[in-house]
Design an enzyme around this catalytic site. Structure first.
Site, PDB file in Angstrom:
ATOM      1  N   HIS A 175     -35.171  40.492 -72.779  1.00 56.99           N
ATOM      2  CA  HIS A 175     -36.516  39.924 -72.602  1.00 56.99           C
ATOM      3  C   HIS A 175     -37.542  41.030 -72.340  1.00 56.99           C
ATOM      4  CE1 HIS A 175     -35.167  35.622 -72.113  1.00 56.99           C
ATOM      5  NE2 HIS A 175     -34.047  36.230 -71.745  1.00 56.99           N
ATOM      6  N   TYR A 193     -30.547  39.086 -61.202  1.00 54.75           N
ATOM      7  CA  TYR A 193     -31.973  39.399 -61.368  1.00 54.75           C
ATOM      8  C   TYR A 193     -32.522  40.282 -60.261  1.00 54.75           C
ATOM      9  CZ  TYR A 193     -31.960  36.198 -65.288  1.00 54.75           C
ATOM     10  OH  TYR A 193     -31.690  35.609 -66.486  1.00 54.75           O
ATOM     11  N   ASN A 244     -35.656  29.068 -70.545  1.00 55.85           N
ATOM     12  CA  ASN A 244     -35.847  29.413 -71.947  1.00 55.85           C
ATOM     13  C   ASN A 244     -36.545  28.274 -72.674  1.00 55.85           C
ATOM     14  OD1 ASN A 244     -34.678  31.971 -71.969  1.00 55.85           O
ATOM     15  ND2 ASN A 244     -32.634  31.214 -72.464  1.00 55.85           N
TER      16      ASN A 244
HETATM   17  C1  HEM Z   1     -25.125  35.051 -66.530  1.00 53.65           C
HETATM   18  C2  HEM Z   1     -26.063  34.976 -67.423  1.00 53.65           C
HETATM   19  C3  HEM Z   1     -27.305  35.812 -67.391  1.00 53.65           C
HETATM   20  C4  HEM Z   1     -27.523  37.040 -66.853  1.00 53.65           C
HETATM   21  C5  HEM Z   1     -26.527  37.928 -66.130  1.00 53.65           C
HETATM   22  C6  HEM Z   1     -28.894  37.372 -67.110  1.00 53.65           C
HETATM   23  C7  HEM Z   1     -29.500  38.561 -66.741  1.00 53.65           C
HETATM   24  C8  HEM Z   1     -30.805  38.902 -66.997  1.00 53.65           C
HETATM   25  C9  HEM Z   1     -31.401  40.150 -66.657  1.00 53.65           C
HETATM   26  C10 HEM Z   1     -30.691  41.316 -65.982  1.00 53.65           C
HETATM   27  C11 HEM Z   1     -32.692  40.096 -67.041  1.00 53.65           C
HETATM   28  C12 HEM Z   1     -33.727  41.200 -66.916  1.00 53.65           C
HETATM   29  C13 HEM Z   1     -34.452  41.030 -65.615  1.00 53.65           C
HETATM   30  C14 HEM Z   1     -35.487  42.100 -65.394  1.00 53.65           C
HETATM   31  O1  HEM Z   1     -35.173  43.282 -65.559  1.00 53.65           O
HETATM   32  O2  HEM Z   1     -36.632  41.735 -64.987  1.00 53.65           O
HETATM   33  C15 HEM Z   1     -32.925  38.797 -67.595  1.00 53.65           C
HETATM   34  C16 HEM Z   1     -34.133  38.334 -68.032  1.00 53.65           C
HETATM   35  C17 HEM Z   1     -34.363  37.020 -68.341  1.00 53.65           C
HETATM   36  N1  HEM Z   1     -33.429  36.022 -68.461  1.00 53.65           N
HETATM   37 FE1  HEM Z   1     -31.486  36.169 -68.137  1.00 53.65          FE
HETATM   38  N2  HEM Z   1     -29.502  36.348 -67.770  1.00 53.65           N
HETATM   39  C18 HEM Z   1     -28.559  35.362 -67.961  1.00 53.65           C
HETATM   40  C19 HEM Z   1     -28.756  34.149 -68.569  1.00 53.65           C
HETATM   41  C20 HEM Z   1     -29.968  33.595 -68.805  1.00 53.65           C
HETATM   42  C21 HEM Z   1     -30.204  32.206 -69.101  1.00 53.65           C
HETATM   43  C22 HEM Z   1     -29.121  31.130 -69.205  1.00 53.65           C
HETATM   44  C23 HEM Z   1     -31.554  32.062 -69.209  1.00 53.65           C
HETATM   45  C24 HEM Z   1     -32.362  30.838 -69.464  1.00 53.65           C
HETATM   46  C25 HEM Z   1     -31.944  29.614 -69.210  1.00 53.65           C
HETATM   47  C26 HEM Z   1     -32.163  33.360 -68.988  1.00 53.65           C
HETATM   48  C27 HEM Z   1     -33.516  33.620 -68.990  1.00 53.65           C
HETATM   49  C28 HEM Z   1     -34.077  34.859 -68.776  1.00 53.65           C
HETATM   50  C29 HEM Z   1     -35.498  35.116 -68.855  1.00 53.65           C
HETATM   51  C30 HEM Z   1     -36.601  34.109 -69.154  1.00 53.65           C
HETATM   52  C31 HEM Z   1     -35.671  36.474 -68.588  1.00 53.65           C
HETATM   53  C32 HEM Z   1     -36.993  37.238 -68.566  1.00 53.65           C
HETATM   54  C33 HEM Z   1     -37.631  37.134 -67.201  1.00 53.65           C
HETATM   55  C34 HEM Z   1     -38.989  37.790 -67.213  1.00 53.65           C
HETATM   56  O3  HEM Z   1     -39.858  37.332 -67.965  1.00 53.65           O
HETATM   57  O4  HEM Z   1     -39.170  38.764 -66.472  1.00 53.65           O
HETATM   58  N3  HEM Z   1     -31.169  34.269 -68.744  1.00 53.65           N
HETATM   59  N4  HEM Z   1     -31.741  38.086 -67.585  1.00 53.65           N
END
Ligand code: HEM
Length: 481
Positions: A54, A337, A127
């Site tokens: 993202h 996160y 999402n």
């Molecule tokens: C175990 C599963 C998941 C892990 C380990 C994970 C991990 C991460 C990580 C490390 C980031 C980057 C955060 C940052 O550096 O600011 C991220 C961003 C993001 N993830 Fe996940 N994620 C997972 C599943 C999901 C799921 C299922 C969704 C939605 C239902 C999701 C939605 C998002 C969104 C929207 C962002 C961007 C947040 C922003 O705009 O700063 N992720 N995720």
């Protein structure tokens, strides 16, 4: 100081911003010209690591207004009365592209929301789809490796993607949504958003409910075909940012209607499906959408880096009345996160204006990177228990106890339910034109993928519906000829 001169970070007048200090007209430069060094050093530090996923995103400020009473499900202050307005910040994103990548790609869109409630910040990090590719967090890094660049070629690898998906049948539902028309929304205003996981709510009697969050766009769902998206990308990589920023600048504020689906706590033990499986949706017939409020985005950030790049959302940020669920993926995310932010933004990232709650926060965390405000004074504020009226815990805000059962071991997450019925049900909603685009979207993306991997994926389509497999097979053949 009321003057308008440049100053160093230490406040001294900036003597020369045109010429460096040199020993003689032809140089060399002097090491003591610390103002030159400060300027070059700052440039070296203008970037922080981009998000591992993202990375490319757009943010805006807004409000959530409650239009319907849901206090029987939750005591959360944000939902305490009809008419209540809460300030919030939202960041949309594409998942795979780097921070300079193109936005009109076929990809899931992220929708991260931070609600600045009276009880602390509630982050809902979802999402534009109600489901996800995997259901166990231990598979998330593997999945993401297939979406990002190949470690040797530094190119995107359709082979890695289809290899992983074809070996992970639980991904079929999300894959079906991704290759449908919903896979390339016409900008962020024209798509729905979902909390995706099952969350919990509890009311002031301590009764818990399982809940799913849905945000329906009031702008209508609109999409680009592959051909339209290619034409957009040829013109701009930033179509979604242009669209969102432009609309808000001219006062055309986008809105979404918030609904919830609700299941009573005890019902989760009786239903035949796993209600905590993020690869599944809940039937709208059995769990109808309950209207809650309106989300409006109405203010662009003043500074992209300060407000959007440094915004840090975490599913761990819950408030009294809203909680997690046993969803394994959600549990993994509760860790991931805040850990990412401490690395990417810095230890005290939640003190930054965009992340901090709208009221002073007391706790016993002490020093470290970015400890720039609220210094500790000495008595009763740096250890606990203490005899100096320091802040104390608040056990009455604990969520109701959760009964758990079962042996702790490694359960096969791939044996948990039917991976084909819900994707098939989605397929059956498509009209003929939508089906034709769906087949072509798959076939186009499978070019160059080894046949045995394609065959394995066709096997999944076949299990969902033979017509689906046949349609993709034909589209693949058409592309060969
Ligand atoms: C175990 C599963 C998941 C892990 C380990 C994970 C991990 C991460 C990580 C490390 C980031 C980057 C955060 C940052 O550096 O600011 C991220 C961003 C993001 N993830 Fe996940 N994620 C997972 C599943 C999901 C799921 C299922 C969704 C939605 C239902 C999701 C939605 C998002 C969104 C929207 C962002 C961007 C947040 C922003 O705009 O700063 N992720 N995720």
């Amino acid at each position: 100081m009321a003057d308008n001169i440049i100053r160093t970070t230490a406040g001294a007048p900036w003597v020369s911003n045109e010429d460096s200090k040199s020993a003689g007209k032809r140089g060399p430069l002097l090491l003591e010209n610390y103002q030159l060094i400060e300027k070059l050093a700052h440039q070296n530090r203008e970037r922080i690591p981009e998000r591992t996923v993202h990375a490319k995103g757009s943010g805006a400020h807004g409000t959530l207004t409650v239009t319907h009473d849901i206090t029987k499900y939750t005591k959360a202050s944000i939902f305490s009365k009809v008419g209540k307005k809460t300030d919030m910040f939202l960041r949309f994103s594409v998942v795979a592209p780097e921070s300079g990548g193109a936005e009109a790609e076929r990809d899931v869109r992220g929708v991260a929301m931070k609600f600045y409630t009276e009880d602390g910040n509630w982050d809902l990090v979802g999402n534009n789809t109600p489901v996800f590719f995997v259901r166990d967090p231990i598979k998330f890094p593997d999945f993401i490796h297939t979406q990002k660049r190949h470690p040797k070629t530094h190119l995107h690898s359709p082979t890695a993607k289809w290899d992983f998906w074809s070996l992970s049948p639980e991904s079929l539902h999300q894959v079906a949504i991704l290759y449908s028309d919903r896979g390339i929304p016409r900008g962020y205003r024209h798509m729905d958003a979902f909390g995706s996981h099952t969350f919990s709510m509890w009311n002031d009697k301590g009764e818990r409910y399982w809940v799913k969050f849905h945000f329906k766009t009031q702008q209508g769902n609109e999409f680009f075909t592959n051909e339209e998206a290619a034409a957009v990308i040829a013109q701009t990589r930033d179509n979604a940012q242009e669209d969102l920023y432009g609309a808000i600048e001219k006062g055309d504020f986008p809105r979404w209607t918030l609904y919830i689906q609700v299941m009573e706590e005890a019902e989760a033990e009786r239903v035949s499906f796993n209600p905590f499986d993020v690869t599944k949706v809940w039937s709208h017939k059995d769990y109808p959408l309950i209207e809650v409020g309106v989300l409006e985005l109405n203010r662009n950030p003043e500074n992209y880096f300060a407000e959007v790049e440094q915004s840090s959302f975490s599913p761990s940020n819950i408030v009294p009345g809203i909680g997690y669920s046993p969803d394994k993926m959600l549990q993994g995310r509760v860790f991931a996160y805040a850990d990412a932010h401490r690395y990417r933004v810095g230890t005290h990232y939640e003190m930054l204006p965009i992340n901090r709650p709208k009221f002073p926060v007391k706790n016993y965390h002490l020093d470290g990177q970015m400890r720039f405000d609220e210094p500790k004074n000495g008595d009763g504020d740096f250890y606990e228990p203490n005899s100096f009226d320091g802040p104390v815990q608040d056990l009455k805000e604990a969520e109701p106890p959760l009964r758990v059962s079962g042996d702790a071991t490694y359960y096969d997450h791939r044996s948990d339910g039917d991976d084909y019925a819900q994707p098939a049900a989605l397929f059956h909603l498509f009209n003929e034109e939508q089906k034709q685009r769906f087949y072509k979207n798959f076939a186009g993306d499978m070019q160059g993928v080894p046949q045995h991997i394609i065959d394995r994926q066709l096997g999944h389509f076949e299990k969902a519906d033979p017509e689906w497999a046949e349609g993709v097979r034909k589209a693949l053949n058409d592309m060969k000829s």
